[in-house]
Design an enzyme around this catalytic site. Structure first.
Site, short mmCIF file in Angstrom:
data_model
loop_
_atom_site.label_atom_id
_atom_site.label_comp_id
_atom_site.label_asym_id
_atom_site.label_seq_id
_atom_site.Cartn_x
_atom_site.Cartn_y
_atom_site.Cartn_z
NE ARG A 225 -10.66 -9.74 -2.96
CZ ARG A 225 -10.89 -8.93 -3.90
NH1 ARG A 225 -11.22 -9.13 -4.98
NH2 ARG A 225 -10.94 -7.57 -3.54
CE LYS B 66 -3.51 -2.28 2.70
NZ LYS B 66 -4.85 -2.43 1.88
CG ASP C 123 -3.64 -4.29 -0.74
OD1 ASP C 123 -3.65 -3.19 -1.08
OD2 ASP C 123 -3.60 -4.73 0.47
CG ASP D 268 -7.79 -5.36 6.34
OD1 ASP D 268 -8.81 -5.09 6.12
OD2 ASP D 268 -7.00 -6.13 5.62
#
Length: 581
Positions: free
Chosen positions: A439, A362, A435, A375
């Site tokens: 999922r 990031k 990143d 997160d």
């Protein structure tokens, strides 16, 4: 640069069946020179993982991994609530707060209140309320408040709190928060709260109204000061809720408010805790502590790397591969005390205790890397709900609380762009963006949830920035193909005071998720990013299972207050309870 040493242990933890809150663990210690090979070519040097023993509050996170930062032990607000039916002018205490709508503030030609309750209270105070409201242009709008200091009438202060044009659950919760703010400012120990138009509330809604006020007050009094060198302890001890009835039903609702708030506060504390304090192992310990404190209804299982390998969780383990903190797969199982099970549910939460983005690190403005401790907000919601439900103990429902906890970091053994991963259902994934890691962990977690026999699954994740762009910071995006499940969860969110918005699962967008060398890629580009992320998750859910994905990337964090919101806990608890009847 010095090499990063990665630790791994093999252990299983189950909640004790005794009344003690301590738990047993089986830790196998290996020589540091021994390496454990993952199926996808990752190697780890093993060192033992230690757990502190003895009963501690669930919010007292264990010792930091680095930085010498140890959170202080703080107690959540301990406020006693009483439902009373008394004349307001007879109430004695530090603050009497009256919730008023804009209609309640209407006055006659003599500038006297038309509302009977305000009229009587104003007369008792010698016209101070009408005078102050006129001088300060207080009209009862949402967010407005005025507090007056008094002398010689048995009250130290009286306040008017605006509810807006109409009353709703969110307005009543805001009323409680506003009263808490006034109590903290004045260091009040006793507070009374009433509504100027309580007679207009249907009798069956009064207990829920009292519950919403209590919820706002408890959460409003909570300040997460564990990491501050100095903090002031609030003085508030008691709140009387006046004019909304008395009896078993309202007392039950007030207890419910306390139980849910304990879960919300845990969720806030978990998200607020920095990554050098809340590691995947510490998150697993917090989960196990919940089960230990409610071992009459909970069991806990924590899977280590080897156990995850046996289950072929290649997608999850690949994300965890670069971190010096080993992954911990968390599974709490709630079974009702009565033993009768009519429905089986699963709550799955994304548990990235820190996400640097991996090799797709990031960077740049708006990447929010400094906030990536949040997160794991999905796992915080799931564990907060578990804590609350352990206290409420609903009948008729079995609930699985599942978190694939890990960090997404960078090292020579880490996942690379272009790698192909194999999830535990055999499907293969080409990683085109490291990143988009959440999922990948949820894929194996959802497969695991289906294998537990869950009939309905709700997963929560701070999954995409695209959802924040679409819905802003206060609303979570919802994806499901099942209208009945959508109706259930939306009804629960309304009662819980949380905002959701349903977005489409547009199947034609799946075209962008196809790979030339694997079954799928893990990202499909910028357009419709929240939708393609949900479509990815859908590939790992059994078609017979009712499933919903909640992207809570926006509402997990309050940017103005710079702290966690505890989002998701209220909705999950309400949903489970609705399925228990």
């Amino acid at each position: 640069m010095a090499a990063i040493r990665v630790a791994s242990t093999s252990f299983t933890i189950r909640a004790s069946t005794s009344s003690s809150s301590s738990f047993s663990s089986s830790c196998y210690n290996f020589c540091p020179s021994v390496f454990t090979k993952f199926g996808f070519g990752l190697s780890y040097a093993a060192t033992p993982l230690s757990f502190s023993r003895g009963k501690r509050m669930a919010h007292s996170i264990t010792r930091a991994a680095l930085g010498l930062t140890e959170p202080k032990k703080i107690d959540p607000p301990k406020i006693s609530f009483s439902a009373k039916e008394i004349d307001l002018v007879e109430w004695k205490g530090d603050i009497l707060a009256v919730g008023v709508t804009e209609k309640d503030m209407e006055k006659d030609e003599n500038l006297a209140f038309k509302n009977v309750i305000l009229q009587k209270l104003d007369l008792h105070l010698g016209g101070l309320l009408s005078e102050a409201s006129s001088e300060e242009d207080f009209t009862g709008k949402a967010g407005q408040s005025t507090v007056l200091r008094l002398a010689g009438v048995g009250l130290k202060r009286v306040g008017l709190i605006g509810l807006g044009a109409a009353s709703a659950r969110t307005a009543y919760r805001s009323l409680g928060e506003s009263v808490a703010a006034a109590a903290k400012t004045s260091q009040a120990s006793s507070v009374g709260i009433t509504l100027a138009s309580s007679d207009g509330i249907a009798a069956e809604l009064k207990p829920s109204t009292a519950s919403a006020i209590a919820t706002g007050a408890i959460l409003g009094m909570f300040d997460d000061n564990r990491f501050k060198s100095e903090s002031k302890k609030p003085a508030l001890e008691s709140i009387d809720i006046i004019g909304l009835g008395t009896g078993p039903e309202i007392e039950k609702k007030l207890k419910y408010a306390k139980d849910v708030c304990s879960g919300i506060i845990l969720g806030k504390e978990l998200v607020n805790a920095p990554a050098n304090v809340l590691t995947p192992g510490v998150l697993a310990e917090e989960a196990t502590r919940i089960a230990s404190e409610h071992n009459d209804v909970f069991t806990a299982k924590i899977l280590d790397v080897e156990q995850c390998k046996e289950l072929k969780m290649g997608s999850y383990l690949a994300v965890a591969a670069a971190s010096s903190h080993p992954p911990h797969f968390i599974h709490l199982c709630y079974k009702p005390p009565g033993g009768t099970i009519r429905k089986k549910l699963a709550l799955v939460g994304k548990g990235l205790t820190f996400d640097c983005g991996g090799y797709n690190i990031k960077t740049g403005p708006g990447c929010m890397i400094e906030l990536m401790k949040f997160d794991m907000g999905g796992s915080a919601a799931v564990l907060g709900a578990a804590k609350a439900l352990g206290q409420i103990k609903p009948d008729g429902v079995e609930v699985h609380f599942i978190v694939a906890a890990c960090e997404n970091m960078i090292s020579g053994s880490g996942m690379r762009p272009g790698d192909i991963l194999t999830a535990s259902n055999g499907k293969t994934i080409e990683v085109n963006n490291t990143d988009a890691e959440g999922r990948l962990t949820l894929a194996d977690a959802l497969i695991y949830a289906c294998n537990q026999g869950a009939e309905k699954i709700v997963d929560l994740a701070t999954l995409t920035g695209a959802c924040i762009v679409a819905l802003g910071p206060s609303i979570a995006g919802v994806f499901t193909t099942n209208d009945d499940l959508a109706e259930e969860v939306f009804r629960a969110s309304e009662n819980g005071g949380e905002k959701l918005w349903r977005l489409p699962l547009e199947e034609t967008y799946w075209e962008s998720m196809k790979s030339g060398v694997a079954d799928m890629v893990n990202t499909g580009g910028r357009e419709g990013g929240a939708i393609t992320a949900a479509l990815f998750l859908k590939q790992f859910v059994d078609e017979k299972v009712q499933w919903m994905h909640i992207d809570m990337a926006g509402p997990v964090w309050n940017g103005k207050k710079k702290s966690a919101t505890g989002f998701g806990v209220s909705t999950l608890v309400e949903w489970v309870l609705n399925n228990s009847s």
